[in-house]
Structures are given as C-alpha cells and as structure tokens.
Design a protein around this motif. Sequence first.
Motif, PDB file in Angstrom:
ATOM      1  N   PHE A  18       0.828  -1.205   0.000  1.00  0.00           N
ATOM      2  CA  PHE A  18       0.000   0.000   0.000  1.00  0.00           C
ATOM      3  C   PHE A  18       0.865   1.258   0.000  1.00  0.00           C
ATOM      4  CE2 PHE A  18      -2.118   3.282   2.582  1.00  0.00           C
ATOM      5  CZ  PHE A  18      -3.252   3.506   1.816  1.00  0.00           C
ATOM      6  N   GLU A  19       1.856   1.288   0.893  1.00  0.00           N
ATOM      7  CA  GLU A  19       2.756   2.444   0.958  1.00  0.00           C
ATOM      8  C   GLU A  19       3.611   2.540  -0.303  1.00  0.00           C
ATOM      9  OE1 GLU A  19       3.487   2.583   5.763  1.00  0.00           O
ATOM     10  OE2 GLU A  19       4.514   1.060   4.566  1.00  0.00           O
ATOM     11  N   TRP A  20       4.092   1.407  -0.757  1.00  0.00           N
ATOM     12  CA  TRP A  20       4.941   1.369  -1.947  1.00  0.00           C
ATOM     13  C   TRP A  20       4.201   1.890  -3.177  1.00  0.00           C
ATOM     14  CZ3 TRP A  20       4.829  -1.701  -6.457  1.00  0.00           C
ATOM     15  CH2 TRP A  20       6.006  -1.675  -7.193  1.00  0.00           C
ATOM     16  N   MET A  21       2.895   1.609  -3.251  1.00  0.00           N
ATOM     17  CA  MET A  21       2.081   2.057  -4.383  1.00  0.00           C
ATOM     18  C   MET A  21       1.753   3.545  -4.320  1.00  0.00           C
ATOM     19  SD  MET A  21      -0.551  -1.144  -4.617  1.00  0.00           S
ATOM     20  CE  MET A  21      -1.544  -0.421  -5.900  1.00  0.00           C
ATOM     21  N   GLY A  22       1.937   4.168  -3.189  1.00  0.00           N
ATOM     22  CA  GLY A  22       1.653   5.592  -3.068  1.00  0.00           C
ATOM     23  C   GLY A  22       0.511   5.935  -2.146  1.00  0.00           C
ATOM     24  N   GLY A  23      -0.066   4.945  -1.483  1.00  0.00           N
ATOM     25  CA  GLY A  23      -1.100   5.209  -0.493  1.00  0.00           C
ATOM     26  C   GLY A  23      -2.473   5.497  -1.083  1.00  0.00           C
ATOM     27  N   LEU A  27      -4.026   5.281  -5.085  1.00  0.00           N
ATOM     28  CA  LEU A  27      -5.016   4.271  -5.452  1.00  0.00           C
ATOM     29  C   LEU A  27      -6.325   4.924  -5.888  1.00  0.00           C
ATOM     30  CD1 LEU A  27      -4.494   1.459  -2.818  1.00  0.00           C
ATOM     31  CD2 LEU A  27      -4.186   1.289  -5.283  1.00  0.00           C
ATOM     32  N   ALA A  28      -6.736   5.975  -5.197  1.00  0.00           N
ATOM     33  CA  ALA A  28      -7.965   6.682  -5.581  1.00  0.00           C
ATOM     34  C   ALA A  28      -7.828   7.241  -6.997  1.00  0.00           C
ATOM     35  CB  ALA A  28      -8.268   7.795  -4.581  1.00  0.00           C
ATOM     36  N   ALA A  29      -6.674   7.815  -7.314  1.00  0.00           N
ATOM     37  CA  ALA A  29      -6.447   8.367  -8.648  1.00  0.00           C
ATOM     38  C   ALA A  29      -6.432   7.265  -9.708  1.00  0.00           C
ATOM     39  CB  ALA A  29      -5.126   9.143  -8.684  1.00  0.00           C
ATOM     40  N   LEU A  30      -5.787   6.148  -9.391  1.00  0.00           N
ATOM     41  CA  LEU A  30      -5.710   5.024 -10.329  1.00  0.00           C
ATOM     42  C   LEU A  30      -7.103   4.501 -10.678  1.00  0.00           C
ATOM     43  CD1 LEU A  30      -4.097   2.693 -11.779  1.00  0.00           C
ATOM     44  CD2 LEU A  30      -4.307   1.461  -9.613  1.00  0.00           C
ATOM     45  N   HIS A  55     -18.167   3.799  -6.998  1.00  0.00           N
ATOM     46  CA  HIS A  55     -17.547   2.477  -7.087  1.00  0.00           C
ATOM     47  C   HIS A  55     -16.023   2.559  -7.062  1.00  0.00           C
ATOM     48  CE1 HIS A  55     -17.438  -1.792  -7.804  1.00  0.00           C
ATOM     49  NE2 HIS A  55     -16.587  -1.609  -8.802  1.00  0.00           N
ATOM     50  N   SER A  56     -15.444   3.516  -7.741  1.00  0.00           N
ATOM     51  CA  SER A  56     -13.978   3.597  -7.782  1.00  0.00           C
ATOM     52  C   SER A  56     -13.392   3.805  -6.381  1.00  0.00           C
ATOM     53  CB  SER A  56     -13.498   4.695  -8.735  1.00  0.00           C
ATOM     54  OG  SER A  56     -13.852   5.971  -8.267  1.00  0.00           O
ATOM     55  N   ALA A  57     -14.036   4.605  -5.560  1.00  0.00           N
ATOM     56  CA  ALA A  57     -13.557   4.826  -4.190  1.00  0.00           C
ATOM     57  C   ALA A  57     -13.677   3.543  -3.373  1.00  0.00           C
ATOM     58  CB  ALA A  57     -14.337   5.953  -3.526  1.00  0.00           C
ATOM     59  N   HIS A  58     -14.761   2.806  -3.595  1.00  0.00           N
ATOM     60  CA  HIS A  58     -14.981   1.542  -2.890  1.00  0.00           C
ATOM     61  C   HIS A  58     -13.892   0.530  -3.263  1.00  0.00           C
ATOM     62  CE1 HIS A  58     -17.634  -1.026  -0.571  1.00  0.00           C
ATOM     63  NE2 HIS A  58     -17.617  -1.933  -1.529  1.00  0.00           N
ATOM     64  N   VAL A  59     -13.583   0.438  -4.552  1.00  0.00           N
ATOM     65  CA  VAL A  59     -12.550  -0.484  -5.025  1.00  0.00           C
ATOM     66  C   VAL A  59     -11.178  -0.063  -4.490  1.00  0.00           C
ATOM     67  CG1 VAL A  59     -11.353  -1.382  -7.068  1.00  0.00           C
ATOM     68  CG2 VAL A  59     -13.843  -1.167  -7.069  1.00  0.00           C
ATOM     69  N   ALA A  60     -10.897   1.227  -4.511  1.00  0.00           N
ATOM     70  CA  ALA A  60      -9.618   1.725  -3.997  1.00  0.00           C
ATOM     71  C   ALA A  60      -9.459   1.374  -2.518  1.00  0.00           C
ATOM     72  CB  ALA A  60      -9.498   3.222  -4.210  1.00  0.00           C
ATOM     73  N   ALA A  61     -10.530   1.494  -1.748  1.00  0.00           N
ATOM     74  CA  ALA A  61     -10.472   1.145  -0.324  1.00  0.00           C
ATOM     75  C   ALA A  61     -10.225  -0.353  -0.139  1.00  0.00           C
ATOM     76  CB  ALA A  61     -11.761   1.563   0.378  1.00  0.00           C
ATOM     77  N   PHE A  62     -10.892  -1.177  -0.951  1.00  0.00           N
ATOM     78  CA  PHE A  62     -10.693  -2.625  -0.864  1.00  0.00           C
ATOM     79  C   PHE A  62      -9.246  -2.999  -1.183  1.00  0.00           C
ATOM     80  CE2 PHE A  62     -10.408  -6.719  -3.078  1.00  0.00           C
ATOM     81  CZ  PHE A  62     -10.815  -7.570  -2.068  1.00  0.00           C
ATOM     82  N   VAL A  63      -8.755  -2.535  -2.313  1.00  0.00           N
ATOM     83  CA  VAL A  63      -7.383  -2.860  -2.731  1.00  0.00           C
ATOM     84  C   VAL A  63      -6.381  -2.312  -1.718  1.00  0.00           C
ATOM     85  CG1 VAL A  63      -5.629  -2.484  -4.523  1.00  0.00           C
ATOM     86  CG2 VAL A  63      -7.975  -3.068  -5.168  1.00  0.00           C
ATOM     87  N   GLY A  64      -6.617  -1.096  -1.242  1.00  0.00           N
ATOM     88  CA  GLY A  64      -5.722  -0.513  -0.243  1.00  0.00           C
ATOM     89  C   GLY A  64      -5.631  -1.363   1.012  1.00  0.00           C
ATOM     90  N   GLN A  65      -6.759  -1.839   1.494  1.00  0.00           N
ATOM     91  CA  GLN A  65      -6.754  -2.662   2.698  1.00  0.00           C
ATOM     92  C   GLN A  65      -6.059  -3.999   2.433  1.00  0.00           C
ATOM     93  OE1 GLN A  65     -10.404  -2.786   4.905  1.00  0.00           O
ATOM     94  NE2 GLN A  65      -9.860  -4.674   5.950  1.00  0.00           N
ATOM     95  N   VAL A  66      -6.328  -4.609   1.301  1.00  0.00           N
ATOM     96  CA  VAL A  66      -5.686  -5.887   0.958  1.00  0.00           C
ATOM     97  C   VAL A  66      -4.169  -5.732   0.905  1.00  0.00           C
ATOM     98  CG1 VAL A  66      -5.390  -7.574  -0.908  1.00  0.00           C
ATOM     99  CG2 VAL A  66      -7.686  -6.866  -0.217  1.00  0.00           C
ATOM    100  N   PHE A  67      -3.702  -4.572   0.434  1.00  0.00           N
ATOM    101  CA  PHE A  67      -2.261  -4.347   0.284  1.00  0.00           C
ATOM    102  C   PHE A  67      -1.612  -3.707   1.503  1.00  0.00           C
ATOM    103  CE2 PHE A  67      -2.345  -4.287  -4.650  1.00  0.00           C
ATOM    104  CZ  PHE A  67      -2.467  -5.661  -4.664  1.00  0.00           C
ATOM    105  N   GLY A  68      -2.309  -3.716   2.639  1.00  0.00           N
ATOM    106  CA  GLY A  68      -1.690  -3.287   3.887  1.00  0.00           C
ATOM    107  C   GLY A  68      -2.029  -1.883   4.336  1.00  0.00           C
ATOM    108  N   GLY A  69      -3.012  -1.266   3.701  1.00  0.00           N
ATOM    109  CA  GLY A  69      -3.421   0.079   4.091  1.00  0.00           C
ATOM    110  C   GLY A  69      -4.454   0.056   5.202  1.00  0.00           C
TER     111      GLY A  69
END
Length: 101
Positions: A18-23, A27-30, A55-69
């Motif tokens: 999560f940190e490595w990807m930019g937080g 992720l929200a921008a991606l 939906h994009s914010a929801h997905v960003a939150a999911f991916v962020g949490q999975v990746f350690g955010g």
Amino acid sequence: MCDHRRMNDQTKSIPSLFEWMGGEARLAALFSEFYRRVPADPVLGPVFAGMDPHHSAHVAAFVGQVFGGPSNYTQDGGSHAAMIRRHMGRHLTHEQRRRWL
C-alpha cells in the motif's frame, strides 16, 4: 538465537505494498481514471454500464486494505464475502478478464 526486537525494527522499515504504491491518494487516482475510461471501452463498457459513481472509491479502499493500508473498506461495512457475491455469476469472458487486468 533470533533477536525479535531487531527483526521488528527491520520489518517496520519495510513499506507495505500500500505504501509502496503511493497510499490512498494514488489508489484513488488510479481507480478513478480506470472507471472514467471504462464506459468508452468496447470490451469492458457493457460490463460496467450503470456503475455507481462511488464504485472507484470503494474499489480503492478494498485494494488498499488488501495491500496493507487502513481498514476503511471493512470499517465502512465491506467484506471479502460481499465483494465475491457481487461478482459471482457475471459470466465474464476471457477477453473481458484480460482487458480488466
């Protein structure tokens, strides 16, 4: 003999994915950009037609949490089981899956 204190110090200095990807902001921008482009895509457009604008914010939150955010996804009521249920039975083609990746 293992020095657990030294291992913990080393682990703290290793960034999570999560940190490595930019937080959160990255992720929200991606995902915002991905879902902005999806409607015009001939392969994915039909799959995402009528998508909730949040939906994009929801997905960003999911991916962020999975990746350690932060655990925003589950704190807001999301769960892995619910996410799986939402995607079951979509009958996606191999081409659609590849395009999404």
